[in-house]
Design a protein around this motif. Structure first.
Motif, PDB file in Angstrom:
ATOM      1  N   ARG A 159       0.879  -1.178   0.000  1.00  0.00           N
ATOM      2  CA  ARG A 159       0.000   0.000   0.000  1.00  0.00           C
ATOM      3  C   ARG A 159       0.911   1.221   0.000  1.00  0.00           C
ATOM      4  O   ARG A 159       1.631   1.462   0.970  1.00  0.00           O
ATOM      5  N   THR A 160       0.889   1.948  -1.098  1.00  0.00           N
ATOM      6  CA  THR A 160       1.852   3.034  -1.299  1.00  0.00           C
ATOM      7  C   THR A 160       1.128   4.348  -1.592  1.00  0.00           C
ATOM      8  O   THR A 160       0.347   4.423  -2.545  1.00  0.00           O
ATOM      9  N   ALA A 214      -4.154  11.567   7.085  1.00  0.00           N
ATOM     10  CA  ALA A 214      -5.267  11.226   6.197  1.00  0.00           C
ATOM     11  C   ALA A 214      -4.861  10.081   5.260  1.00  0.00           C
ATOM     12  O   ALA A 214      -5.644   9.146   5.032  1.00  0.00           O
ATOM     13  N   ALA A 215      -3.631  10.144   4.744  1.00  0.00           N
ATOM     14  CA  ALA A 215      -3.170   9.092   3.826  1.00  0.00           C
ATOM     15  C   ALA A 215      -3.056   7.753   4.556  1.00  0.00           C
ATOM     16  O   ALA A 215      -3.458   6.714   4.036  1.00  0.00           O
ATOM     17  N   LEU A 216      -2.520   7.783   5.781  1.00  0.00           N
ATOM     18  CA  LEU A 216      -2.396   6.537   6.555  1.00  0.00           C
ATOM     19  C   LEU A 216      -3.772   5.942   6.828  1.00  0.00           C
ATOM     20  O   LEU A 216      -3.981   4.735   6.670  1.00  0.00           O
ATOM     21  N   ASN A 217      -4.697   6.805   7.244  1.00  0.00           N
ATOM     22  CA  ASN A 217      -6.050   6.330   7.538  1.00  0.00           C
ATOM     23  C   ASN A 217      -6.692   5.722   6.292  1.00  0.00           C
ATOM     24  O   ASN A 217      -7.332   4.683   6.359  1.00  0.00           O
ATOM     25  N   TYR A 218      -6.470   6.391   5.167  1.00  0.00           N
ATOM     26  CA  TYR A 218      -7.043   5.913   3.909  1.00  0.00           C
ATOM     27  C   TYR A 218      -6.497   4.517   3.580  1.00  0.00           C
ATOM     28  O   TYR A 218      -7.234   3.604   3.237  1.00  0.00           O
ATOM     29  N   MET A 219      -5.170   4.383   3.749  1.00  0.00           N
ATOM     30  CA  MET A 219      -4.555   3.102   3.376  1.00  0.00           C
ATOM     31  C   MET A 219      -4.970   1.973   4.302  1.00  0.00           C
ATOM     32  O   MET A 219      -5.051   0.826   3.885  1.00  0.00           O
ATOM     33  N   ALA A 259      -7.040  14.763  -3.260  1.00  0.00           N
ATOM     34  CA  ALA A 259      -6.816  14.579  -1.806  1.00  0.00           C
ATOM     35  C   ALA A 259      -8.044  15.037  -1.022  1.00  0.00           C
ATOM     36  O   ALA A 259      -8.424  14.418  -0.019  1.00  0.00           O
ATOM     37  N   ASN A 260      -8.679  16.111  -1.490  1.00  0.00           N
ATOM     38  CA  ASN A 260      -9.871  16.618  -0.778  1.00  0.00           C
ATOM     39  C   ASN A 260     -10.981  15.561  -0.773  1.00  0.00           C
ATOM     40  O   ASN A 260     -11.603  15.318   0.261  1.00  0.00           O
ATOM     41  N   THR A 261     -11.182  14.920  -1.905  1.00  0.00           N
ATOM     42  CA  THR A 261     -12.326  13.985  -1.980  1.00  0.00           C
ATOM     43  C   THR A 261     -11.956  12.600  -1.464  1.00  0.00           C
ATOM     44  O   THR A 261     -12.683  12.023  -0.671  1.00  0.00           O
ATOM     45  N   GLU A 262     -10.799  12.084  -1.885  1.00  0.00           N
ATOM     46  CA  GLU A 262     -10.473  10.694  -1.503  1.00  0.00           C
ATOM     47  C   GLU A 262      -9.946  10.598  -0.065  1.00  0.00           C
ATOM     48  O   GLU A 262     -10.357   9.731   0.692  1.00  0.00           O
ATOM     49  N   LEU A 263      -9.039  11.491   0.273  1.00  0.00           N
ATOM     50  CA  LEU A 263      -8.443  11.406   1.621  1.00  0.00           C
ATOM     51  C   LEU A 263      -9.281  12.158   2.650  1.00  0.00           C
ATOM     52  O   LEU A 263      -8.995  12.102   3.838  1.00  0.00           O
ATOM     53  N   LYS A 264     -10.267  12.881   2.175  1.00  0.00           N
ATOM     54  CA  LYS A 264     -11.104  13.718   3.052  1.00  0.00           C
ATOM     55  C   LYS A 264     -10.225  14.683   3.857  1.00  0.00           C
ATOM     56  O   LYS A 264     -10.383  14.882   5.044  1.00  0.00           O
ATOM     57  N   TRP A 265      -9.265  15.214   3.155  1.00  0.00           N
ATOM     58  CA  TRP A 265      -8.307  16.151   3.761  1.00  0.00           C
ATOM     59  C   TRP A 265      -8.351  17.464   3.000  1.00  0.00           C
ATOM     60  O   TRP A 265      -8.474  17.472   1.771  1.00  0.00           O
ATOM     61  N   LYS A 266      -8.270  18.549   3.707  1.00  0.00           N
ATOM     62  CA  LYS A 266      -8.277  19.859   3.063  1.00  0.00           C
ATOM     63  C   LYS A 266      -7.392  20.794   3.888  1.00  0.00           C
ATOM     64  O   LYS A 266      -7.453  20.762   5.123  1.00  0.00           O
ATOM     65  N   ALA A 267      -6.582  21.594   3.208  1.00  0.00           N
ATOM     66  CA  ALA A 267      -5.780  22.572   3.942  1.00  0.00           C
ATOM     67  C   ALA A 267      -6.714  23.608   4.563  1.00  0.00           C
ATOM     68  O   ALA A 267      -7.623  24.096   3.896  1.00  0.00           O
ATOM     69  N   GLU A 268      -6.507  23.879   5.837  1.00  0.00           N
ATOM     70  CA  GLU A 268      -7.440  24.774   6.532  1.00  0.00           C
ATOM     71  C   GLU A 268      -6.816  26.110   6.934  1.00  0.00           C
ATOM     72  O   GLU A 268      -7.520  27.074   7.184  1.00  0.00           O
TER      73      GLU A 268
END
Ligand code: NAD
Length: 692
Positions: free
Chosen positions: A176-177, A250-255, A315-324
């Motif tokens: 998982r990369t 967010a990436a770790l959680n996604y993976m 990243a916003n949609t798949e990782l559910k991450w957004k710069a705030e």
């Protein structure tokens, strides 16, 4: 067995912020970093922020055998791989070193991961892999499918590593990369404790501007103001480093949601999607600083292009991450970091060394030395017990200490130099009650009382940090501060509540001050505990093996009368002869182990706003040396070291002045106010040793 995330390059700029976020999101972390472009002080500060130790390994990724040992010693579930050399300009000068370190280091890491079966990796890639995205129409903002064409060796190492990772995943689809392509990380941690520490001339806009603001550089050069932007300067996508760090979580959680059998290889841009020009950033930073900073517009820089803004939609949609966070947030945090650490982690008057016991490899075991050459004054403090190991002036040591940590761990160590807690001095029957609830403590003295916090007191634990800073004190004198923290857990030796304690040393050219602060952790179940903190140094001004011949003068001759059996106060205040105030020469039989009373009406829990009173002084005719002791507390224990029984040290080799509260205060209805701390309250005190 807990599962860990290995963070390579965790002492660096982005890595350090990511480690903080990981821990705050409940992950356990191991840092591997060879410190080629960072300092261990960053790790000490991470630990100080998160209030827990983090295993650290000073290992070069290219050292396969050492790296394998680390991976074999822990249960590792994934890797975040930051470690790399990153200076674009430098990479064009020394490309071999860049390929060797970045690509070679990654190859070694991947071999180790393969060997131990760890197949989850988040890789720090960069927007540089896209090269000049303006060469295409419709590629600004830049999406992940923009073709890659890095234009310098640094960018090419990222491009190569991405491809190696892709090939690995093709060969074994259970990998998982996550490839995270960063745009322009800026800012610092809002605590002001960690940030970018550019060793040398900064390559990037904001670190450079920060050095102009602090007076280290003359002016900013703006490379070209004739681009097609609203003010003529180039547009980039600047992202707060804390937002960037959160992208890794967010990436770790996604993976973790991806089934191992399926695996994954996917790229994500980490940017804000909002471009800012050089002047936008310049103006935001000037606003944070509160004044206009000097700059000069010079010609365009080779290779610069008008706009490199990210499209972060994936990243916003798949990782559910957004710069705030905004550029203004970044500038505020960077300015705080810069003003509080104008030279990053560099500090000429301070150095540390490992101070490990036998078979000890922990970086927690360190000794910190501050030196003022002007007065030849040197103070050494260890993480273990946040203890004073030595105070030396013109070569003469004024305190007793051990040259290795083994001495401090020896069962006969009479608390040399250490911070004492959770409750210094004695608690009768090793028990007390607060709000009708009774507590039993370890009986570590005469099978009856609890002395100095029990068998696992503050003296037997590692304090985290220190945060080291150079400051100017109230009188404009240069001083160095070393700030340690320790969390004493509920139930340790029977004490209730999780207690967070800060021990802060301030060292100037002739004195050592110590400030204690403690409060109950917000998430602690229990909400009250007794606290009584002090330092237990054994002073000696004679330059000889014992204190005999020392002349002492105390501010008071009043002391708490105690019983003969367990030395517990009877409640009465008695008096020594007036000589103790006017001047008493300690003979062989002048023996003290008494709580002297400075103030019988001070029941404050936090005494730090009280005057720092001179409470004691000691001098010796032959050595001509003298020490003055100051404290904000209502009492101090005076002990002539008659119980020292240790090979290599004479009985009465030093005396202790331990400013603090009344002995056994928790068991006295009136005195208890000095020591009973409740959630939301703060315990505090200050003391100072001045060397004449
Ligand atoms: P940094 O230099 O502050 O951190 C990198 C860390 O890796 C340092 O602590 C360094 O000591 C360590 N390191 C380097 N080579 C190593 C080796 N062989 N073995 C062990 N440790 C090693 O850099 P940073 O700004 O935190 O960047 C982190 C990562 O993000 C890097 O891979 C960098 O290329 C990438 N990146 C950074 C930026 C940026 O502008 N800062 C932008 C895009 C991508």
């Amino acid at each position: 067995m807990s599962e860990y995330i290995v963070v390579t390059g965790g002492a660096g700029y982005i890595g350090s912020h990511t480690v903080v976020e990981l821990i705050q999101h409940g992950y356990k972390v191991i840092i591997v970093d060879n410190l080629v472009n960072s300092s261990y002080d960053a790790v000490a500060r991470i630990e100080y922020i998160v209030k827990q130790p983090i295993p650290f390994f000073n290992v070069d990724l290219q050292n396969y055998d050492e790296l394998l040992k680390v991976f074999q010693s822990y249960n590792i579930k994934g890797v975040i791989h930051f470690a790399a050399l990153k200076a674009v300009g430098e990479s064009t000068q020394i490309p071999l070193e860049y390929y060797e370190n970045n690509v070679g280091g990654t190859m070694s890491l991947l071999k180790v991961m393969k060997k131990v079966g760890v197949k989850t990796i988040v890789f720090s890639s960069s927007a540089t892999v896209y090269g000049d995205a303006t060469r295409f129409e419709n590629m600004i903002p830049i999406p992940e499918h923009c073709p890659n064409d890095p234009t310098n060796p640094y960018g090419k190492t990222k491009y190569m590593i991405e491809n190696i990772l892709k090939d690995m995943q093709t060969a074994d689809s259970s990998w998982r990369t996550a490839i995270l392509r960063y745009f322009n990380p800026i800012g610092a941690h809002p605590s002001g404790l960690i940030g970018e520490d550019p060793l040398g001339i900064p390559n990037n806009l904001l670190p450079y501007l920060a050095q102009v603001a602090i007076g280290r550089r003359e002016k900013l050069s703006v490379f070209g103001n004739d681009y097609k932007s609203h003010d003529g300067t180039p547009i980039r996508d600047y992202i707060h480093v804390v937002d960037l760090a959160k992208g890794h979580i967010a990436a770790l959680n996604y993976m973790q949601q991806i089934e191992e059998s399926k695996g994954l290889y996917r790229e994500w841009n980490l940017g804000t999607g909002k471009g800012s020009t050089v002047f936008d950033v310049y103006n935001a930073f000037c606003k944070a600083v509160g004044r206009q900073l000097p700059y000069e517009v010079v010609g365009r820089r080779a290779g610069d292009v008008v706009d490199l803004t990210a499209n972060p939609t994936r990243a916003n949609t798949e990782l559910k991450w957004k710069a705030e966070l905004s550029i203004e947030d970044s500038c505020r945090d960077l300015w705080r970091w810069t003003t509080e650490n104008p030279f990053g982690f560099q500090n000429d008057s301070y150095k540390w060394s490992l101070f490990q016991a036998k078979n000890d490899t922990s970086y927690l075991s360190r000794l910190h030395t501050v030196k003022f050459s002007e007065t030849d004054f040197e103070v050494s403090i260890a993480n273990y017990g946040a203890l004073i190991q030595d105070i030396k002036k013109k070569g003469q040591s004024f305190v007793q200490g051990f040259s290795s940590l083994d001495g401090y761990k020896h069962p006969d160590n009479p608390f040399f130099g250490t911070s004492v807690g959770r409750v210094a001095n004695r608690i009768s029957n090793a028990s007390f009650s607060i709000d009708g609830k009774s507590y039993s403590l370890t009986k570590n003295e005469n099978g009856a009382t609890c002395l100095h916090g029990g068998n696992n007191g503050f003296d037997k634990n590692y304090f985290l940090g220190p945060v080291v800073k150079n400051i100017k004190d109230k009188d404009g004198q240069a001083a160095t501060t070393l700030d340690f923290v320790y969390v004493d857990k509920d139930g340790n030796d029977g004490f209730p509540a999780d207690l967070v304690t800060y021990v802060k040393y301030t060292i100037d050219k002739v004195s050592v001050s110590v400030e204690f602060e403690a409060s109950i952790a917000e998430d602690s179940k229990a909400d009250a505990t007794p606290v009584h903190l002090t330092n237990h140094s054994y002073f000696n001004v004679t330059n000889g093996p014992t204190i005999n011949g020392t002349t002492v003068k105390a501010i008071t001759n009043k002391y708490l009368e105690v019983d003969d059996k367990y030395y517990i106060p009877t409640g009465k205040v008695a008096e020594f002869p007036k000589e103790l105030i006017t001047g008493l020469q300690l003979g062989e039989s002048s023996s003290f182990d008494n709580c002297l009373v400075v103030d019988q009406s001070n029941w404050k829990l936090d005494t730090r706003n009280e005057p720092l009173r001179p409470i004691f002084e000691a001098s010796h005719e032959n050595s001509k040396a003298a020490i003055k002791f100051y404290s904000t507390d209502p009492a101090f224990q005076f002990y002539t070291g008659d119980g020292v029984s240790l090979e290599g040290y004479e009985n009465r080799c030093g005396f202790c002045i331990e400013p603090g509260r009344f002995t056994d205060a928790v068991n006295n209805a009136e005195w208890a106010k000095q020591v009973v701390l409740r959630k939301g309250e703060v315990y505090g005190s200050k003391l100072k040793y001045s060397f004449v």
